[in-house]
Design a protein around this motif. Sequence first.
Motif, PDB file in Angstrom:
ATOM      1  N   ALA A  71      -4.888  13.858  -9.858  1.00  0.00           N
ATOM      2  CA  ALA A  71      -3.604  14.065  -9.175  1.00  0.00           C
ATOM      3  C   ALA A  71      -3.327  13.032  -8.084  1.00  0.00           C
ATOM      4  CB  ALA A  71      -3.469  15.479  -8.605  1.00  0.00           C
ATOM      5  N   ALA A  72      -4.053  11.907  -8.125  1.00  0.00           N
ATOM      6  CA  ALA A  72      -3.719  10.808  -7.212  1.00  0.00           C
ATOM      7  C   ALA A  72      -2.309  10.307  -7.524  1.00  0.00           C
ATOM      8  CB  ALA A  72      -4.719   9.671  -7.369  1.00  0.00           C
ATOM      9  N   MET A  73      -1.635   9.799  -6.507  1.00  0.00           N
ATOM     10  CA  MET A  73      -0.284   9.265  -6.719  1.00  0.00           C
ATOM     11  C   MET A  73      -0.273   7.754  -6.753  1.00  0.00           C
ATOM     12  SD  MET A  73       2.269  11.706  -4.713  1.00  0.00           S
ATOM     13  CE  MET A  73       2.453  13.380  -5.289  1.00  0.00           C
ATOM     14  N   ASN A  74      -1.307   7.136  -6.210  1.00  0.00           N
ATOM     15  CA  ASN A  74      -1.413   5.681  -6.229  1.00  0.00           C
ATOM     16  C   ASN A  74      -2.587   5.258  -7.093  1.00  0.00           C
ATOM     17  OD1 ASN A  74       0.709   5.185  -4.506  1.00  0.00           O
ATOM     18  ND2 ASN A  74      -0.548   4.921  -2.677  1.00  0.00           N
ATOM     19  N   GLN A  75      -2.444   4.166  -7.799  1.00  0.00           N
ATOM     20  CA  GLN A  75      -3.585   3.526  -8.433  1.00  0.00           C
ATOM     21  C   GLN A  75      -4.379   2.785  -7.362  1.00  0.00           C
ATOM     22  OE1 GLN A  75      -4.444   3.963 -11.739  1.00  0.00           O
ATOM     23  NE2 GLN A  75      -2.761   5.447 -11.556  1.00  0.00           N
ATOM     24  N   GLU A  76      -5.598   2.404  -7.696  1.00  0.00           N
ATOM     25  CA  GLU A  76      -6.365   1.627  -6.724  1.00  0.00           C
ATOM     26  C   GLU A  76      -5.741   0.246  -6.545  1.00  0.00           C
ATOM     27  OE1 GLU A  76     -10.667   2.037  -7.954  1.00  0.00           O
ATOM     28  OE2 GLU A  76     -10.706   2.721  -5.861  1.00  0.00           O
ATOM     29  N   GLY A  77      -5.866  -0.274  -5.355  1.00  0.00           N
ATOM     30  CA  GLY A  77      -5.307  -1.584  -5.082  1.00  0.00           C
ATOM     31  C   GLY A  77      -5.496  -1.903  -3.617  1.00  0.00           C
ATOM     32  N   PRO A  78      -5.157  -3.119  -3.235  1.00  0.00           N
ATOM     33  CA  PRO A  78      -5.397  -3.541  -1.856  1.00  0.00           C
ATOM     34  C   PRO A  78      -4.405  -2.989  -0.840  1.00  0.00           C
ATOM     35  CG  PRO A  78      -4.397  -5.305  -3.119  1.00  0.00           C
ATOM     36  CD  PRO A  78      -4.638  -4.191  -4.084  1.00  0.00           C
ATOM     37  N   SER A  79      -3.344  -2.355  -1.321  1.00  0.00           N
ATOM     38  CA  SER A  79      -2.322  -1.886  -0.382  1.00  0.00           C
ATOM     39  C   SER A  79      -2.807  -0.668   0.397  1.00  0.00           C
ATOM     40  CB  SER A  79      -1.059  -1.496  -1.152  1.00  0.00           C
ATOM     41  OG  SER A  79      -1.338  -0.413  -2.015  1.00  0.00           O
ATOM     42  N   LYS A  80      -2.194  -0.465   1.560  1.00  0.00           N
ATOM     43  CA  LYS A  80      -2.417   0.778   2.283  1.00  0.00           C
ATOM     44  C   LYS A  80      -1.765   1.915   1.492  1.00  0.00           C
ATOM     45  CE  LYS A  80      -2.592  -1.267   6.890  1.00  0.00           C
ATOM     46  NZ  LYS A  80      -2.008  -1.236   8.254  1.00  0.00           N
ATOM     47  N   GLY A  81      -1.922   3.117   1.980  1.00  0.00           N
ATOM     48  CA  GLY A  81      -1.281   4.243   1.302  1.00  0.00           C
ATOM     49  C   GLY A  81      -1.125   5.407   2.264  1.00  0.00           C
ATOM     50  N   PRO A  82      -0.274   6.365   1.900  1.00  0.00           N
ATOM     51  CA  PRO A  82      -0.042   7.501   2.788  1.00  0.00           C
ATOM     52  C   PRO A  82      -1.168   8.526   2.719  1.00  0.00           C
ATOM     53  CG  PRO A  82       1.245   7.757   0.788  1.00  0.00           C
ATOM     54  CD  PRO A  82       0.549   6.420   0.681  1.00  0.00           C
ATOM     55  N   LEU A  83      -1.281   9.308   3.764  1.00  0.00           N
ATOM     56  CA  LEU A  83      -2.086  10.518   3.694  1.00  0.00           C
ATOM     57  C   LEU A  83      -1.268  11.523   2.890  1.00  0.00           C
ATOM     58  CD1 LEU A  83      -4.666  11.885   4.804  1.00  0.00           C
ATOM     59  CD2 LEU A  83      -3.231  12.802   6.636  1.00  0.00           C
TER      60      LEU A  83
END
Length: 240
Positions: free
Chosen positions: A209-221
Amino acid sequence: MKRFWSLAVLSTSMTLTALVATWAAPAWQAAELPQVVTPGLASAPPSDAIVLFDGSSLDNWRKADGSAAGWVIEKGVMLAVTGQGPVLSKQEFGDMQLHVEFATPTVPQGSGQGRGNSGVYMQARYEVQVLDSFENETYANGQCGAIYGQHAPLVNASRQPGEWQSYDIVFRGARFDEAGKKTLNATMTVLHNGVLIQDHSEVTGITTAAMNQEGPSKGPLYLQDHGNPVRYRNVWVREL
Ligand code: MG
């Protein structure tokens, strides 16, 4: 110089021992010293924290589509509303220290994964499971404090349903080279109610249920709506 020290000794009545200790001290400059931070009383945020929820508003939160957060505030705490989906912080984070407090519902309903389920996702990628794991058994890497599907907590430090519990998390994001290839996995150290339950655990990839794939960008809590009215309060972050 000799004359200076003679005067200094005379005028300060320093003992010889103290003088030696002074001489032995390494050179340092004020600019090298750690920043002074005023710790919060009990679990109150320290002076350099980014406060995401203090009980007063959901202004720092949104739905996944960017519209207003669908959860509600009741008596100064944030309540997950079934069907409204998760809430995501508007601000995005890389490495961070996170403090969050939660309480699973009373009277508890359901069992296993259906009881008090929510979750705290770093960068909308990696979930630290929130579950009522007080006398409620489920698979080890899905219980409260698990990095979901990857690492069981070292111990089950759960309090009873309805009681306030805390996570203190040190999160280090995954690292990527210039070609976008992952060079280091994300890591998490987690204290649950002050008890170490994840000790620099390596997170090998996104969790369910992650909303982002892995990557160098930041992301929200991201706080999960899993169909149970879990409550949250006192959410703050220190960027690392
Ligand atoms: Mg969950």
